[in-house]
Design an enzyme around this catalytic site. Structure first.
Site, PDB file in Angstrom:
ATOM      1  CB  VAL A  22      -8.415 -23.861 -39.064  1.00  0.00           C
ATOM      2  CG1 VAL A  22      -8.118 -22.564 -39.764  1.00  0.00           C
ATOM      3  CG2 VAL A  22      -9.643 -23.739 -38.194  1.00  0.00           C
ATOM      4  CG  ASP A  23      -9.759 -22.862 -45.711  1.00  0.00           C
ATOM      5  OD1 ASP A  23     -10.993 -22.786 -45.634  1.00  0.00           O
ATOM      6  OD2 ASP A  23      -9.104 -22.419 -46.672  1.00  0.00           O
TER       7      ASP A  23
HETATM    8  P1  ADP Z   1      -2.857 -20.377 -41.713  1.00  0.00           P
HETATM    9  O1  ADP Z   1      -2.727 -20.763 -43.155  1.00  0.00           O
HETATM   10  O2  ADP Z   1      -3.580 -19.053 -41.516  1.00  0.00           O
HETATM   11  O3  ADP Z   1      -1.566 -20.462 -40.982  1.00  0.00           O
HETATM   12  P2  ADP Z   1      -3.736 -22.952 -40.616  1.00  0.00           P
HETATM   13  O4  ADP Z   1      -5.059 -23.585 -40.761  1.00  0.00           O
HETATM   14  O5  ADP Z   1      -2.574 -23.642 -41.258  1.00  0.00           O
HETATM   15  O6  ADP Z   1      -3.904 -21.438 -41.137  1.00  0.00           O
HETATM   16  O7  ADP Z   1      -3.402 -22.765 -39.085  1.00  0.00           O
HETATM   17  C1  ADP Z   1      -3.978 -21.768 -38.281  1.00  0.00           C
HETATM   18  C2  ADP Z   1      -4.136 -22.312 -36.859  1.00  0.00           C
HETATM   19  O8  ADP Z   1      -5.330 -23.096 -36.816  1.00  0.00           O
HETATM   20  C3  ADP Z   1      -3.003 -23.227 -36.387  1.00  0.00           C
HETATM   21  O9  ADP Z   1      -2.671 -22.848 -35.048  1.00  0.00           O
HETATM   22  C4  ADP Z   1      -3.642 -24.610 -36.410  1.00  0.00           C
HETATM   23  O10 ADP Z   1      -3.095 -25.474 -35.422  1.00  0.00           O
HETATM   24  C5  ADP Z   1      -5.087 -24.269 -36.076  1.00  0.00           C
HETATM   25  N1  ADP Z   1      -6.112 -25.267 -36.393  1.00  0.00           N
HETATM   26  C6  ADP Z   1      -6.080 -26.281 -37.297  1.00  0.00           C
HETATM   27  N2  ADP Z   1      -7.241 -26.979 -37.266  1.00  0.00           N
HETATM   28  C7  ADP Z   1      -8.030 -26.374 -36.327  1.00  0.00           C
HETATM   29  C8  ADP Z   1      -9.344 -26.611 -35.808  1.00  0.00           C
HETATM   30  N3  ADP Z   1     -10.101 -27.610 -36.258  1.00  0.00           N
HETATM   31  N4  ADP Z   1      -9.819 -25.789 -34.831  1.00  0.00           N
HETATM   32  C9  ADP Z   1      -9.072 -24.752 -34.369  1.00  0.00           C
HETATM   33  N5  ADP Z   1      -7.824 -24.472 -34.806  1.00  0.00           N
HETATM   34  C10 ADP Z   1      -7.314 -25.270 -35.776  1.00  0.00           C
END
Ligand code: ADP
Length: 175
Positions: A32-33
Site C-alpha cells: 500500500v505504501d
Molecule cells: P504492512 O507492511 O504494514 O504489512 P502492506 O502494504 O504490505 O503493509 O500491507 C498492508 C495491507 O494493505 C495488506 O492487507 C495489503 O493487501 C493492503 N494493500 C495493498 N495495496 C493496497 C491498496 N492499494 N489499497 C488498500 N490496501 C492495500
C-alpha cells in the site's frame, strides 16, 4: 459511531485523511505504501524524507498531493514476530496516534488500510479486532474524526474487518 468496511484501493478514496502503512524510514516501499506514493506523486516522498524516522507504533502527517485526500498519515505498524514483542500494543498505538494527528487537523473522515497485514505478517483476524476496538474507543471519547473507513484490498481482509466490526457492535449491545 460511523465505522465502515469497504473493498477497494485506498488511493482512489476521497477522505480527509488516508493512512499509509509506512516503514520506519518513511522512504516508500511495496504494498500500500508504494501505491500511495505512486498515486500522490514525487512530492510526497520529498516531504517524507524531511521528517526523519518514525518508530513502530507512531505516526506522522503530510500533505496528500495528487491523492483525493487532504492529508496522509504515515503510521508504522509492528512486524509480527509471534506476539512476544509487544505487537498488539504497537498496532493499537499506531491506530491511536493516527487518529490523534487526524483530529489535530480537523479531519472528519479517516480511511485506513489493513496496517501490518501484508509484508509485516500480522495475523489478520487479530489485527482487525485490535484496529476496530482502538478506533471505536477513540471515537467514543473524541469529537473528531466522526467517520472511519477500513479499506481492504483482499477478500480475506475484507471478511476479517467485517467480522471485527460485527463483534464490536454485538459487544456494545450486550448489557
Ligand atoms: P504492512 O507492511 O504494514 O504489512 P502492506 O502494504 O504490505 O503493509 O500491507 C498492508 C495491507 O494493505 C495488506 O492487507 C495489503 O493487501 C493492503 N494493500 C495493498 N495495496 C493496497 C491498496 N492499494 N489499497 C488498500 N490496501 C492495500
Amino acid at each position: 459511531m460511523q465505522i465502515y468496511v469497504e473493498f477497494g484501493d485506498i488511493t482512489t478514496i476521497t477522505s480527509d485523511v488516508i493512512v499509509n502503512a509506512a516503514n520506519g524510514a518513511l522512504s516508500g516501499g511495496g504494498g500500500v505504501d508504494g501505491a500511495i506514493h505512486r498515486a500522490a506523486g514525487p512530492q510526497l516522498l520529498e516531504e517524507c524524507l524531511t521528517l526523519g524516522r518514525c518508530a513502530p507504533g507512531d505516526a506522522v502527517i503530510t500533505s496528500a498531493y495528487e491523492l483525493p485526500a487532504r492529508h496522509v498519515v504515515h503510521c508504522v505498524g509492528p512486524v509480527w514476530y509471534g506476539g512476544e514483542r509487544n505487537e498488539d500494543r504497537l498496532l493499537a498505538s499506531c491506530h491511536h496516534r493516527t487518529l490523534e494527528l487526524a483530529a489535530e487537523v480537523g479531519a472528519h473522515h479517516v480511511t485506513f488500510p489493513a496496517i501490518s497485514c501484508g509484508a509485516y505478517r500480522f495475523p489478520i483476524n487479530r489485527a482487525a479486532t485490535i484496529a476496530a476496538r482502538t478506533v471505536a474507543n477513540f471515537m467514543a471519547s473524541q469529537a473528531l474524526p466522526d467517520k472511519v473507513t477500513f479499506v481492504c484490498f483482499e477478500r480475506k481482509t475484507f471478511r476479517a474487518f467485517n467480522k471485527a466490526i460485527e463483534e464490536l457492535h454485538s459487544s456494545q449491545q450486550s448489557p
